[in-house]
Motif scaffolding. Structure first.
Motif, short mmCIF file in Angstrom:
data_model
loop_
_atom_site.label_atom_id
_atom_site.label_comp_id
_atom_site.label_asym_id
_atom_site.label_seq_id
_atom_site.Cartn_x
_atom_site.Cartn_y
_atom_site.Cartn_z
N ASP A 90 0.82 -1.21 0.00
CA ASP A 90 0.00 0.00 0.00
C ASP A 90 0.86 1.27 0.00
OD1 ASP A 90 0.98 -0.17 2.57
OD2 ASP A 90 -0.96 0.16 3.55
N LYS A 122 -1.69 4.27 -0.22
CA LYS A 122 -3.00 3.86 -0.70
C LYS A 122 -4.00 4.00 0.43
CE LYS A 122 -5.00 0.26 -3.58
NZ LYS A 122 -4.75 -1.06 -4.19
N GLU A 124 -7.84 3.32 1.06
CA GLU A 124 -8.91 2.55 0.44
C GLU A 124 -8.43 2.16 -0.95
OE1 GLU A 124 -12.63 4.62 0.89
OE2 GLU A 124 -12.21 5.02 3.01
N GLN A 125 -9.09 2.56 -2.01
CA GLN A 125 -8.64 2.19 -3.35
C GLN A 125 -7.96 3.35 -4.09
OE1 GLN A 125 -8.68 -1.02 -4.46
NE2 GLN A 125 -9.34 -1.34 -2.35
N HIS A 126 -7.67 4.43 -3.35
CA HIS A 126 -7.13 5.64 -3.97
C HIS A 126 -5.69 5.88 -3.52
CE1 HIS A 126 -11.20 6.47 -5.25
NE2 HIS A 126 -11.59 6.24 -4.00
#
Length: 167
Positions: A90, A122, A124-126
């Protein structure tokens, strides 16, 4: 379609988009969008360019600084090239060569080139930029224009905002 077109991961594509958005949104004065590419807290290191201390800063404060400065130029163009991205879970690192050009009036011009090093996290998904380091290689023009730029920033920004399509 080129066979290599698919070799990029989704995460790498998202990171590349964030890095390119960083320069485009800054040039456009799109500070509300620019805020989306940054982590809530980030480290900004322009010590190689200005001799200043490395800053640990909230994104809102950074954007306020930039909004009080960047729109003061008649135009800016931050071009990135040779972007290399490394993803580890991440976290990610990215490095890009850049040329940042700044114009003010008929004769005011200053350009700096070098490398940007980015750290990303990272959420979450962003992917969000959590650190920026500028490594200066060359300059052209005169830094003298930097002293008068803040005087023009608010008026230029208001004029650009008035051209937005809002409905």
């Amino acid at each position: 379609m080129n066979a290599n077109a698919r070799s990029m991961t989704v995460d790498e594509a998202k990171i590349r988009s964030q890095i390119h958005s960083f320069s485009v949104f800054a040039d456009q004065g799109a500070f509300d969008y620019l805020g989306r590419v940054f982590a809530p807290q980030l480290t900004v290191d322009y010590s190689d360019l200005f001799g200043t201390e490395v800053q640990r800063i909230e994104r809102r404060a950074l954007l306020q600084q930039w909004a009080g400065f960047l729109p003061g130029f008649d135009a800016t163009l931050h071009e990135l090239s040779n972007l290399v991205v490394t993803v580890t879970g991440d976290k990610a690192r990215a490095r890009a060569e850049f040329i940042a050009r700044h114009w003010l009036g008929e004769t005011g011009f200053w350009s700096v080139s070098g490398d940007y090093e980015f750290g990303l996290i990272k959420a979450e998904q962003h992917w969000q930029i959590s650190s920026i380091r500028l490594i200066r290689k060359a300059e052209q023009g005169s830094r003298d224009i930097l002293a008068t730029v803040p005087q023009h920033a608010r008026q230029n920004w208001l004029e650009r905002e008035a051209r937005k399509i809002t409905d």
